[in-house]
Design an enzyme around this catalytic site. Structure first.
Site, PDB file in Angstrom:
ATOM      1  N   CYS A   1      41.818  43.012  36.364  1.00  0.00           N
ATOM      2  CA  CYS A   1      40.756  41.819  36.607  1.00  0.00           C
ATOM      3  C   CYS A   1      39.413  42.772  36.226  1.00  0.00           C
ATOM      4  O   CYS A   1      39.256  42.803  35.152  1.00  0.00           O
ATOM      5  CB  CYS A   1      40.836  41.334  38.188  1.00  0.00           C
ATOM      6  SG  CYS A   1      39.872  39.908  37.978  1.00  0.00           S
TER       7      CYS A   1
ATOM      8  N   HIS B   1      45.776  38.830  38.629  1.00  0.00           N
ATOM      9  CA  HIS B   1      46.132  39.957  39.618  1.00  0.00           C
ATOM     10  C   HIS B   1      47.725  39.937  39.742  1.00  0.00           C
ATOM     11  O   HIS B   1      48.350  38.883  40.716  1.00  0.00           O
ATOM     12  CB  HIS B   1      45.416  39.475  41.092  1.00  0.00           C
ATOM     13  CG  HIS B   1      44.302  39.759  41.141  1.00  0.00           C
ATOM     14  ND1 HIS B   1      43.366  40.894  41.564  1.00  0.00           N
ATOM     15  CD2 HIS B   1      42.886  39.023  40.745  1.00  0.00           C
ATOM     16  CE1 HIS B   1      42.279  40.670  41.336  1.00  0.00           C
ATOM     17  NE2 HIS B   1      41.876  39.716  41.028  1.00  0.00           N
TER      18      HIS B   1
ATOM     19  N   GLU C   1      49.559  41.839  41.170  1.00  0.00           N
ATOM     20  CA  GLU C   1      49.957  42.311  42.687  1.00  0.00           C
ATOM     21  C   GLU C   1      50.431  41.367  43.712  1.00  0.00           C
ATOM     22  O   GLU C   1      51.148  41.526  44.387  1.00  0.00           O
ATOM     23  CB  GLU C   1      48.924  43.141  43.206  1.00  0.00           C
ATOM     24  CG  GLU C   1      47.577  42.667  43.710  1.00  0.00           C
ATOM     25  CD  GLU C   1      46.569  42.654  42.794  1.00  0.00           C
ATOM     26  OE1 GLU C   1      46.864  42.516  41.398  1.00  0.00           O
ATOM     27  OE2 GLU C   1      45.385  42.557  42.965  1.00  0.00           O
TER      28      GLU C   1
HETATM   29  N1  GLN Z   1      33.804  40.639  39.301  1.00  0.00           N
HETATM   30  C1  GLN Z   1      34.848  40.094  38.296  1.00  0.00           C
HETATM   31  C2  GLN Z   1      34.590  38.707  37.899  1.00  0.00           C
HETATM   32  O1  GLN Z   1      34.225  38.037  38.825  1.00  0.00           O
HETATM   33  C3  GLN Z   1      36.208  40.603  38.559  1.00  0.00           C
HETATM   34  C4  GLN Z   1      36.715  40.160  39.947  1.00  0.00           C
HETATM   35  C5  GLN Z   1      37.960  40.649  40.093  1.00  0.00           C
HETATM   36  O2  GLN Z   1      38.256  41.744  39.701  1.00  0.00           O
HETATM   37  N2  GLN Z   1      38.706  39.807  41.010  1.00  0.00           N
HETATM   38  O3  GLN Z   1      35.009  38.122  36.844  1.00  0.00           O
END
Ligand code: GLN
Length: 540
Positions: A380, A513, A515
């Protein structure tokens, strides 16, 4: 009809109610029953989405897009049952539901009160959509005696009356401390905690005693006598070396059998602990290990990257190797230290994150991984940082940035409505996701002949998201010409989901994600492959 098992905690928090509930769920499932797990959190936030990981640990995300307590992650990993939005409720959510109804005049002029209106709403939540389950395990967050948990404890007391006591079981988890100075085990805190529970009308049926060392029979007898619980239902849970030992240890204590005895239900099949034994053997006996650096902002709190730590361990299990996590605080990581700090590292992982702090440490580490051909996984925010690093250092767009933390540079990462405002028509859709999070499961299609296609062995994947910003797809061609391939895209081709580097043994960034979907018995392919690459790089 479902049977309901309520798990409360006493003495201190963090005793492992979540793991105990998850282990019990596994044991009952293994005996042939259908189980659902739920968490009732007494805090006033509507969900943990707005809480800092420093405060509450990781925010777990479900397929249907709920931001939930991290215990739901344990539930999913141990039971394999996908959690839903309706499996986690907080005081904040209950109150906002009740107040919304009150404003609409739905209470027909009545005085709205904690009992019955708040407790009724809690009871509705516990029962909702459970007709097909054999058992519903409900964990109450916090400990008995907290002001906040009172309405929940009152609601479960009433609930047991409503469904009949033979259909509801109360498990209370307490601490039985060992005092080194006097070499004694103390049962008094447990006695007091049970007294507190009984004063609000709940007699526990099973007491789980968390302890540093095994509890001798005479102390169990004492707990049984003072707490009015059958001796067979005084169950110990002694600290284990890895959480994967927990189901085995509860089975040895016959927790599942005592639960079935309580409900007078026969086991449908024998409990199978084989898979747990197998993974414990790997985790406890494997000598070889790989060092994986996790470079993030919340490294000081053990629970902040819970699912990630688990997924890496699962990757290790799949490769028969121990994974040592080296946590590095990105805020303190100076560019001059990178070489020495990452010296013994076989894989670098940049996890999800928010805000500007610590970005330069992350970007520099990614450059180090890219140039030195060290296996890299960006998750992400980690993928977004990889894009920025590549744009700045390879494409020479020196002011490439994300509008999350810099409004002046070129926003290669930004909100979709920003790009439209700038006149760059890239989306071909009028959906406006700006200012909201993309939450939950979304499809991505994988490019033919890409590394990820080989890893996933599939054309289409479903992964969970939790982010507000996206990679601006209009730069795709420029990136790809220089070797960073957009190997995963949203089905409508507008949102980059995965990037990978050509001419690098293993360099992948994912906008989602992975994970959250890794399981001990079914490790996520990305983590297995990442650890495999790290193992190839350097294993001791
Ligand atoms: N802050 C970034 C976004 O909102 C990544 C968010 C995250 O890593 N879950 O896109």
């Amino acid at each position: 009809m479902a049977r309901y098992i309520f798990v409360t905690g006493g003495v201190v928090s963090s005793l492992g109610k979540g793991l105990s509930s998850a282990s019990l769920a596994y044991l009952l499932q293994s005996r042939g029953f259908k189980v659902r797990l739920r968490k009732l959190d007494p805090y006033l936030n509507v969900d943990p989405g707005t809480m800092s990981p420093f405060q509450h640990g990781e925010v777990f995300v479900t397929d249907d897009g709920a931001e939930t307590d991290l215990d739901l992650g344990h539930y999913e990993r141990f039971s394999g049952v996908m959690a839903k939005k309706t499996d986690n409720i907080t005081t904040g959510k209950i109150y906002s539901d009740v107040l919304r109804k009150e404003r609409k005049g739905k209470y027909l002029g009545k005085t709205v009160q904690v009992i019955p209106h708040i407790t009724d709403r809690i009871k509705e939540f516990i029962k909702h959509d459970t007709s097909k389950e054999d058992f519903v395990i409900c964990e109450i967050g916090g400990i008995v005696g907290d002001i906040e948990s009172l309405p929940f404890v009152e609601a479960i007391r009433q609930f047991a009356n409503d469904v009949g006591k033979k259909n509801a079981l109360f498990i209370h988890l307490t601490l039985v401390p060992y005092l080194k100075a006097s070499d004694e085990i103390k049962t008094k805190p447990t006695q007091h905690s049970v007294k507190e529970l009984r004063s609000i009308g709940i007699q526990p049926d099973i007491i789980i005693c968390r302890s540093e060392r095994s509890i001798p029979l005479e102390h169990r007898k004492k707990i049984s006598l003072f707490c009015n619980v059958d001796i067979k239902n005084v169950i110990e849970t002694v600290d284990v070396k890895t959480i994967y030992e927990a189901p085995i240890s509860f089975a040895n204590e016959k927790l599942d059998i005592q639960v079935l005895n309580y409900f007078k239900i026969k086991s449908r099949k024998p409990c199978n602990l084989g898979p747990w034994r197998k993974i414990n053997k790997i985790i406890l006996n494997t000598k070889k290990q790989v060092n994986i650096a996790i470079i993030g902002k919340y490294v000081d709190l053990k629970d902040a990257y819970k699912s990630l730590d688990e997924a890496l361990t699962h990757g290790g299990i799949d490769n028969n190797i121990k994974v040592k996590l080296v946590r590095i605080d990105s805020e303190k990581l100076k560019p001059s230290q990178i070489k020495s700090k990452l010296n013994n590292i076989s894989g670098i992982l940049i996890p999800g994150g928010f805000g500007k702090r610590g970005t330069s440490g992350k970007i520099e580490s990614i450059r180090f991984a890219r140039v030195n051909k060290i296996p890299f996984l960006g998750i992400c925010y980690g993928m977004q940082m990889a894009i920025i690093e590549f744009a700045r250092n390879k494409l020479k767009i020196r002011n490439a940035t994300s509008s999350e933390f810099d409004k002046k540079g070129i926003s290669i990462i930004g909100l979709m409505n920003e790009w439209n405002k700038d006149g760059i028509k890239i989306k071909g859709t009028d959906k406006d996701l700006g200012g909201t999070m993309r939450l939950g499961s979304y499809d991505a299609k994988l490019k033919e002949n890409s590394l990820v296609r080989k890893i996933y062995k599939s054309k289409i994947i479903k992964e969970r998201h939790r982010h507000r910003y996206e990679v601006n797809i209009s730069y795709k061609e420029k990136f790809e010409k220089n070797g960073l391939i957009f190997s995963g895209l949203s089905p409508d081709n507008t949102l980059p989901e995965i990037v990978e580097l050509k001419n690098h043994p293993w360099f992948i960034g994912v906008q989602f994600h992975p994970e959250f979907k890794s399981r001990p018995f079914n490790p996520h392919p990305l983590f297995s492959s990442f650890i495999k690459a790290a193992k190839k790089k350097y294993a001791k």
